[in-house]
Design an enzyme around this catalytic site. Structure first.
Site, PDB file in Angstrom:
ATOM      1  N   GLU A 132       0.857  -1.181   0.000  1.00 39.51           N
ATOM      2  CA  GLU A 132       0.000   0.000   0.000  1.00 39.51           C
ATOM      3  C   GLU A 132       0.898   1.238   0.000  1.00 39.51           C
ATOM      4  OE1 GLU A 132      -2.759   0.416   3.275  1.00 39.51           O
ATOM      5  OE2 GLU A 132      -3.685   2.144   2.338  1.00 39.51           O
ATOM      6  N   GLY A 272       3.473   2.539  10.508  1.00 43.14           N
ATOM      7  CA  GLY A 272       3.247   1.847  11.768  1.00 43.14           C
ATOM      8  C   GLY A 272       3.025   0.363  11.546  1.00 43.14           C
ATOM      9  N   ALA A 273       2.045   0.032  10.712  1.00 43.39           N
ATOM     10  CA  ALA A 273       1.715  -1.367  10.467  1.00 43.39           C
ATOM     11  C   ALA A 273       0.817  -1.441   9.253  1.00 43.39           C
ATOM     12  CB  ALA A 273       1.002  -1.969  11.681  1.00 43.39           C
ATOM     13  N   GLU A 275      -2.200  -3.894   7.090  1.00 41.08           N
ATOM     14  CA  GLU A 275      -3.246  -4.900   7.314  1.00 41.08           C
ATOM     15  C   GLU A 275      -3.327  -5.969   6.227  1.00 41.08           C
ATOM     16  OE1 GLU A 275      -3.821  -1.592   6.518  1.00 41.08           O
ATOM     17  OE2 GLU A 275      -5.486  -1.426   5.106  1.00 41.08           O
ATOM     18  N   ASN A 276      -2.234  -6.330   5.543  1.00 44.25           N
ATOM     19  CA  ASN A 276      -2.277  -7.360   4.505  1.00 44.25           C
ATOM     20  C   ASN A 276      -3.137  -8.538   4.963  1.00 44.25           C
ATOM     21  OD1 ASN A 276       0.065  -5.943   3.235  1.00 44.25           O
ATOM     22  ND2 ASN A 276       1.060  -6.709   5.081  1.00 44.25           N
ATOM     23  N   GLU A 309      -5.203  -2.856  12.879  1.00 40.83           N
ATOM     24  CA  GLU A 309      -4.899  -3.666  11.690  1.00 40.83           C
ATOM     25  C   GLU A 309      -5.827  -4.872  11.613  1.00 40.83           C
ATOM     26  OE1 GLU A 309      -3.103  -2.096   9.692  1.00 40.83           O
ATOM     27  OE2 GLU A 309      -2.236  -0.673  11.119  1.00 40.83           O
ATOM     28  N   HIS A 312      -9.224  -3.948  10.246  1.00 38.93           N
ATOM     29  CA  HIS A 312      -9.231  -3.746   8.790  1.00 38.93           C
ATOM     30  C   HIS A 312      -9.692  -4.997   8.042  1.00 38.93           C
ATOM     31  CE1 HIS A 312      -7.843   0.192   7.726  1.00 38.93           C
ATOM     32  NE2 HIS A 312      -6.659   0.106   8.300  1.00 38.93           N
ATOM     33  N   GLU A 331      -9.743   4.050   6.480  1.00 41.98           N
ATOM     34  CA  GLU A 331      -8.930   4.528   7.604  1.00 41.98           C
ATOM     35  C   GLU A 331      -9.744   5.272   8.654  1.00 41.98           C
ATOM     36  OE1 GLU A 331      -6.314   3.244   8.200  1.00 41.98           O
ATOM     37  OE2 GLU A 331      -5.653   2.471   6.262  1.00 41.98           O
TER      38      GLU A 331
END
Ligand code: ZN
Length: 887
Positions: A132, A272-273, A275-276, A309, A312, A331
């Site tokens: 992303e 930060g992280a 969400e794959n 995450e 998501h 988001e």
């Protein structure tokens, strides 16, 4: 690596230019022959012309792709002749394609040389990805846009010794030997997803394993993967994950859908992280925690981001964005969800005040600068620049306002309808609002302006009491200042929660003229016009209004409250957010009074009111320690600057420090007593009770040390010596950080020798030195760039040292000779050649330059011009500079 494209910045992308994709992809089969120097990627996918694009019936098949080499192309198994395609810097165009077919593209990429950390790269010897927003195009050629959803099957092949663990999205469906000491693992993700949710991880890793049984009784394997040495710091993340999974079932009815949920923590990560699907990738600072290495804030952040995450999986993955202008669709909604999760796990009032503080300091400033944009932006040059506080935090406020307008039950109905209606689709912010409106029957037509208009509305409130009629009339007026490209604003639909307090501090029933019976004691008024009056009846004496309770709308309130009203609200308001807000307003008044004196060169006045207020709060042992700690926290520079017509850094810094010292002197005894009474004796745990006690004790310590008093410094040293947890150790350093005491140097040296081999802990040490309000900070920061543990390619190190200096140290960054600006300009230029995404964050330090008084205004302009004149600037940094210098 291709770099020619950097000299020709791409044109802006506009929301209204959106066209559906000419071709859809149903399934993709990916094979990676992993090697750090040369990884061969083979992608085979089935495509078909999109029936929804009538006008584009003859359009070619356009695939996005960058920085790939030795490209081979086959259509339906036959190599494609050169005349049938065109390969450019950014695309692969298949000319005259059939209506449907299978395309196979092979290419070579260089993960070890990928220092921008977008696409496939190597972090501490481990392969990982960040796709992303547009990183997938650095891996293979594909329609790299969120509205093309495909089913992925991924085969990872790698050296068995060096890369025993091979992870990707979905479920593990095959493993085996690949010859020559190599092995393979195959993954299949049954849920169609856009390319930005693709992930792979390969390395010598260990997992903390657990499981979770869903509400419907399915068992899900949970795995947190890290380097073996860090395995003992993953428990808190695992506990947080299990809490998040349960909470999402209970609060939103959302269950997890795959057999396995994995988290990998990466040492080198831009954000930060991420969400794959089924394989979240985290910055290690948001996973790893042990009491001696992580603070209370770290523990809370980990819980919140692990939740974010995970959430998501529904708000983002199952229902995703049609295009990147809709980023807030996933988001804003997911930040709202993670805020609610943290509020349910901890103290709702504390969470809300923290969110409001951040919003007002960071997002209000964004609204007041050249990067101001609506929650749903209209155009961008580099989408990476739009992962902003407006899209995230204001986006969450926009969801929260809809929650307030609908009420919790109808809001839940709306969310249920949204997920049911759009599961498996890529949709827009409008689709979301429509689902809420359809489920609730509440008209959200005017409300949609929150998505399209930028800027922070100002709401002016004026109250009048009529003793003869026993009425209280509240006149409200809204106005939104112009923002770039939007000179005139239409009125917003503002949900304003209010209360009225009688002289005893009791909430009065709020009955509007024309209503029967007794109204509730807090009610949400809908302000939809530029001006409106609300008349409350049955009011026996002049009340004190409590406006925008819970910060129900992200607006600036201007009220006619007197100082006495504010002191009354700070002591009595039943709404904890407004009690805090009243104390903040008294604090701000005191700072602004001192600021005026400083600007005029007059002696700074000692304000007895603020000292008495803080002493009273500190001594009030019945009140929650965490809320007391927040109430006595001075407003930060970013927030104060936002309230000033023109920013005078010298006056602001002098005034704020003066007021802090005034408080420390006036409230010295209560601060000391409170500090001593609150030291936690039990073993460390990040529970709300312990966190609150530490927070308040450490706030008290900071005030006490602000006077450079040796007795207070001795307290900090003793705390450092006896601390069994990072929260108290760091708090001791924070307390002495701005002082000139020799004890400061000793503590910093001891901390360094204790933690020099722990990068995440040493980041705290770098950040504290970068934010020290001392005359020698800039030379210190310069010399720390040469510290053996500083690595200019690691985003966490850059953020802790350089970004902390640029964004969080007002006195040093804005030093009047312009040296701080020159330093940050030089660092931005150097970093841009390595990591444009993080370089753009540094360039953003100048976003408020036009609001500063001279000479800082011109000095910042020159620094921006210097960055802008650099040849070969990335689109990321070029866009920030261009927006700053435009107009
Ligand atoms: Zn997110």
């Amino acid at each position: 690596m291709a770099s020619a494209s950097r000299d020709a910045p791409p044109a802006p992308v506009r929301r209204l230019d959106y066209r559906p994709p000419a071709f859809l992809v149903d399934a993709i089969d990916l094979r990676f022959d992993l090697d750090p120097e040369r990884t061969r990627v083979t992608a085979s996918f089935t495509f078909r012309r999109n029936p929804a694009t009538g006008a584009d019936a003859l359009a070619p098949l356009v695939l996005d792709g960058e920085q790939q080499h030795d490209v081979g192309i086959a259509l339906d198994g036959v190599p494609l002749p050169a005349a049938r395609y065109r390969l450019t810097e950014r695309t692969l165009v298949v000319l005259d394609p059939p209506e449907r077919g299978e395309l196979t593209v092979s290419s070579t990429i260089h993960p070890a040389a990928n220092v921008a950390l977008e696409g496939l790269y190597v972090s501490s010897g481990v392969f990982c990805t960040q796709c992303e927003a547009e990183g997938f195009r650095r891996i293979t050629y594909f329609p790299d846009r969120p509205d093309v959803l495909a089913v992925y099957t991924v085969t990872l092949v790698a050296d068995r010794e060096r890369y025993p663990v091979l992870l990707s999205n979905g479920n593990r469906v095959g493993t085996g030997d690949a010859g020559n000491g190599r092995h393979f693992v195959r993954w299949h993700d049954p849920f169609p997803k856009p390319s930005y949710l693709f992930a792979l991880v390969a390395g010598n890793l260990a997992a903390l394993a657990d499981s979770f049984t869903t509400a419907s009784g399915r068992r899900v394997a949970l795995e947190i993967w890290s380097t073996p040495a860090n395995l003992d710091r993953c428990d808190h993340a695992m506990r947080s994950l299990k809490r998040a999974m349960r909470w999402d079932e209970e609060r939103f009815g959302r269950e997890y859908d795959l057999d396995t949920f994995m988290i990998f923590c990466a040492d080198d990560f831009n954000m930060g992280a991420m969400e794959n699907k089924g394989l979240n990738i985290f910055n290690s600072r948001l996973v790893l925690a042990r009491p001696d290495t992580a603070t209370d804030d770290d523990y809370l952040a980990i819980e919140g981001v692990v939740g974010h995450e995970y959430f998501h999986n529904w708000s983002g993955n199952r229902v995703t964005c049609r295009d990147w202008f809709q980023l807030s669709l996933k988001e804003g909604l997911t930040v709202f969800r993670d805020q609610e999760f943290s509020s349910d796990m901890n103290s709702r009032a504390v969470e809300r005040i923290a969110a409001v503080t951040f919003l007002r300091s960071a997002q209000f400033a964004e609204d007041a600068g050249p990067m101001a944009h609506p929650v749903r932006p209209d155009e961008y040059i580099e989408i990476n620049n739009f992962y902003t506080t407006t899209v995230y935090e204001k986006g969450a406020e926009v969801i929260r306002m809809q929650h307030a307008l609908l009420g919790p039950e109808r809001f839940r109905d709306g969310i249920d309808l949204y997920f049911a209606r759009h599961d498996g689709e890529a949709v827009t912010c409008d689709d979301f609002v429509q689902a809420l409106q359809d489920a609730s029957g509440v008209d959200l037509g005017q409300f949609r302006r929150w998505y399209s208009q930028a800027g922070t509305p100002i709401v002016r409130a004026r109250g009048a009491y009529d003793a003869a009629r026993r009425t209280y009339t509240l006149d409200l007026e809204q106005e939104t200042p112009p923002t770039p490209g939007q000179p005139h604003k239409e009125p917003f639909h503002i949900p304003l929660a209010i209360g009225l307090l009688d002289a005893a501090g009791t909430d009065l029933p709020l009955t509007l003229e024309g209503e029967r019976g007794r109204g509730p004691t807090t009610r949400v008024l809908s302000l939809t016009e530029r001006r409106a009056s609300f008349v409350f009846t049955g009011i026996g004496a002049r009340p004190v209004p409590s406006l925008n309770r819970g910060f129900s709308a992200p607006v600036r309130m201007e009220t006619d409250c007197t100082d006495a009203d504010l002191a009354f609200l700070a002591a009595n308001d039943s709404d904890p957010v407004n009690r805090w807000e009243a104390a903040q307003r008294i604090y701000c008044t005191s700072v602004f009074t001192a600021m005026q004196a400083a600007a005029a060169g007059a002696p700074l006045p000692d304000d007895p009111a603020i000292g008495a207020l803080i002493a009273g709060i500190v001594a009030d042992e019945r009140a929650d320690p965490a809320l007391r700690a927040l109430a006595i926290t001075p407003p930060d520079f970013a927030y104060l600057a936002g309230l000033a017509a023109t920013i005078d850094v010298d006056a602001m810094v002098a005034a704020r420090e003066h007021v802090v010292r005034t408080v420390a002197r006036a409230a010295r005894d209560p601060l000391l007593r409170c500090y001593e009474s609150l030291r936690v004796q039990e073993p460390y745990a990040p529970t709300p009770a312990q966190v609150g006690a530490r927070l308040l004790a450490n706030r008290c310590l900071r005030y006490l040390c602000s006077l450079d008093d040796p007795a207070a410094i001795a307290l900090a040293t003793a705390q450092f010596d006896s601390a069994d947890n990072m929260t108290d150790a760091i708090a001791a350093l924070v307390a002495v950080n701005h002082t000139t005491s020799p004890a400061r140097e000793a503590l910093f040296a001891r901390f360094e020798s204790r933690w020099r081999d722990e990068p995440l802990v040493l980041d705290k040490w770098f950040a504290l030195q970068a934010t020290a309000m001392r005359a020698d900070t800039l030379p210190r920061v310069r010399s720390l760039l040469g510290h053996p543990r500083f690595n200019a390619r690691n985003p966490n190190r850059i953020r802790s040292l350089v970004a902390s200096f640029a964004l969080a140290n007002w006195p040093a960054f804005h030093v009047s000779d312009g040296e701080g600006y020159a330093f940050v300009a030089e660092q931005t230029i150097a970093l841009d050649r390595v990591n444009p995404q993080v370089a753009a964050v540094l360039a953003g330090a100048f976003n408020q330059w036009r609001r500063h008084a001279e000479p800082r205004r011109s000095l910042q302009q020159r620094a921006l011009e210097r960055i802008g004149e650099t040849p070969g600037l990335s689109p990321d940094v070029a866009e920030i500079v261009a927006r700053n210098l435009a107009g």
